[in-house]
Design an enzyme around this catalytic site. Sequence first.
Site, PDB file in Angstrom:
ATOM      1  N   ASP A  50      37.305  20.225  37.198  1.00  0.00           N
ATOM      2  CA  ASP A  50      36.842  18.849  36.938  1.00  0.00           C
ATOM      3  C   ASP A  50      36.180  18.200  38.159  1.00  0.00           C
ATOM      4  O   ASP A  50      36.422  18.597  39.299  1.00  0.00           O
ATOM      5  CB  ASP A  50      38.041  17.958  36.552  1.00  0.00           C
ATOM      6  CG  ASP A  50      38.536  18.239  35.148  1.00  0.00           C
ATOM      7  OD1 ASP A  50      38.138  19.263  34.566  1.00  0.00           O
ATOM      8  OD2 ASP A  50      39.350  17.430  34.637  1.00  0.00           O
ATOM      9  N   HIS A  95      40.331  21.410  40.091  1.00  0.00           N
ATOM     10  CA  HIS A  95      39.213  20.525  40.478  1.00  0.00           C
ATOM     11  C   HIS A  95      38.262  21.230  41.427  1.00  0.00           C
ATOM     12  O   HIS A  95      38.708  21.833  42.407  1.00  0.00           O
ATOM     13  CB  HIS A  95      39.766  19.250  41.129  1.00  0.00           C
ATOM     14  CG  HIS A  95      40.537  18.383  40.184  1.00  0.00           C
ATOM     15  ND1 HIS A  95      41.869  18.624  39.892  1.00  0.00           N
ATOM     16  CD2 HIS A  95      40.157  17.318  39.442  1.00  0.00           C
ATOM     17  CE1 HIS A  95      42.276  17.723  39.009  1.00  0.00           C
ATOM     18  NE2 HIS A  95      41.267  16.914  38.710  1.00  0.00           N
TER      19      HIS A  95
HETATM   20 NI    NI Z   1      38.689  13.898  36.726  1.00  0.00          NI
END
Ligand code: NI
Length: 381
Positions: A195, A340
């Site tokens: 992400d 992430h």
């Molecule tokens: Ni996010």
Amino acid sequence: MSNDVIDRPPRSRVVWGTVAGAIVILLVLALTAGWAASRPSTVTVDGVSREVSNGATVRTLGPGTYRSSAGDMLAVDGTVTRVRGGQPIQVLRNGHPATPDELLHSGDVIVSRPGADLRESLETTEVSVPFAISYLGKGSLIEERVPGVPGVRLVTRGALSGVEVSSTVLIQPNDAVVQRFHPRAGTKVVALTFDDGPWPKSTEAILDVLKREQVPGTFFMLGVRVKKAPAVARRVVAEGHQVANHTLGHRLLTKEKPKEIKHQIRGGAAAIKKYTGVSTRWLRPPYGGMNAKSWKVARVEKVHVVIWDVDSKDWTKPGAQKIASNVVRHAKPGSIILMHDGGGDRSQTVKALPTIIKKLRAKGYLFVTVEELYAVKRAPK
Ligand code: NI
């Protein structure tokens, strides 16, 4: 000729004398009248003697002169919403209701009566009743099964105060049903998701690992990041990974109005389309935050909402080893693993990734994209 001639004034002098006398009389009368006119009159207002100039009317007295005051405007619950907002005071002159333009005369007796209180009017409006969400089942995959429908409530309130008097539900809301589920039993597959990118260096380092290991990933990109690093976004697409939407600017959708939710979803998808050529309907809401409102917008925008069941917690920067163990220990068949590539220094994530892939492979897992994971669910038995 007689001697007793009376000396008579000439005729003209007689006339002039008369005129002068008349003028004097008129002057005296005028002065007297003027004095009378300018002399203040005395009236009694609520028992107090007051001097008013000649020609004064009831209006001249003014509201401060009276002992009584206007009534108040009361809310439906009896509290005062507007002081002196009710009926004005009533003024009696010599026992009769007086109009404001009536002249006052000396000796008048003026009495005030308090104005009555007024009660605000009522307003009835139709108010939408929000629906709730029922979550059914467990698992990494999620789908809205039954769309929620808001209900209707009739609310009666005080027009000024807004105080609610009564409320009746006309139409009950229908709750939305969101189903969570696992992919088809026995399929040992997981999806690695990244992400908040694209992010120079971090995303590229992750792409290098995935390329070396021949593993597909799913990248939930932010529209604002795609605009800043379009070449990195294009590399993600070129290397066969799934590109998906993480909204335009990472707002918590549950805090936004439907219009902004729509803007965030469309803005993320539009940036991805513009810079990579990919149209995506897969959406991961920031923080995984969804409520009745955002589910409704998601349905209208025809997006597939994706969450996760395994959090690597790489965003807490606990060290590469900890990130790897968070994933490997919790992964199950059909897991969607949250990591992430953007939002700051992701060197720990980059370092953990080869270990995660190696250990999950050793447990017999295959790596798929989110889209492929949903397809496994839907495959006929
Ligand atoms: Ni996010």
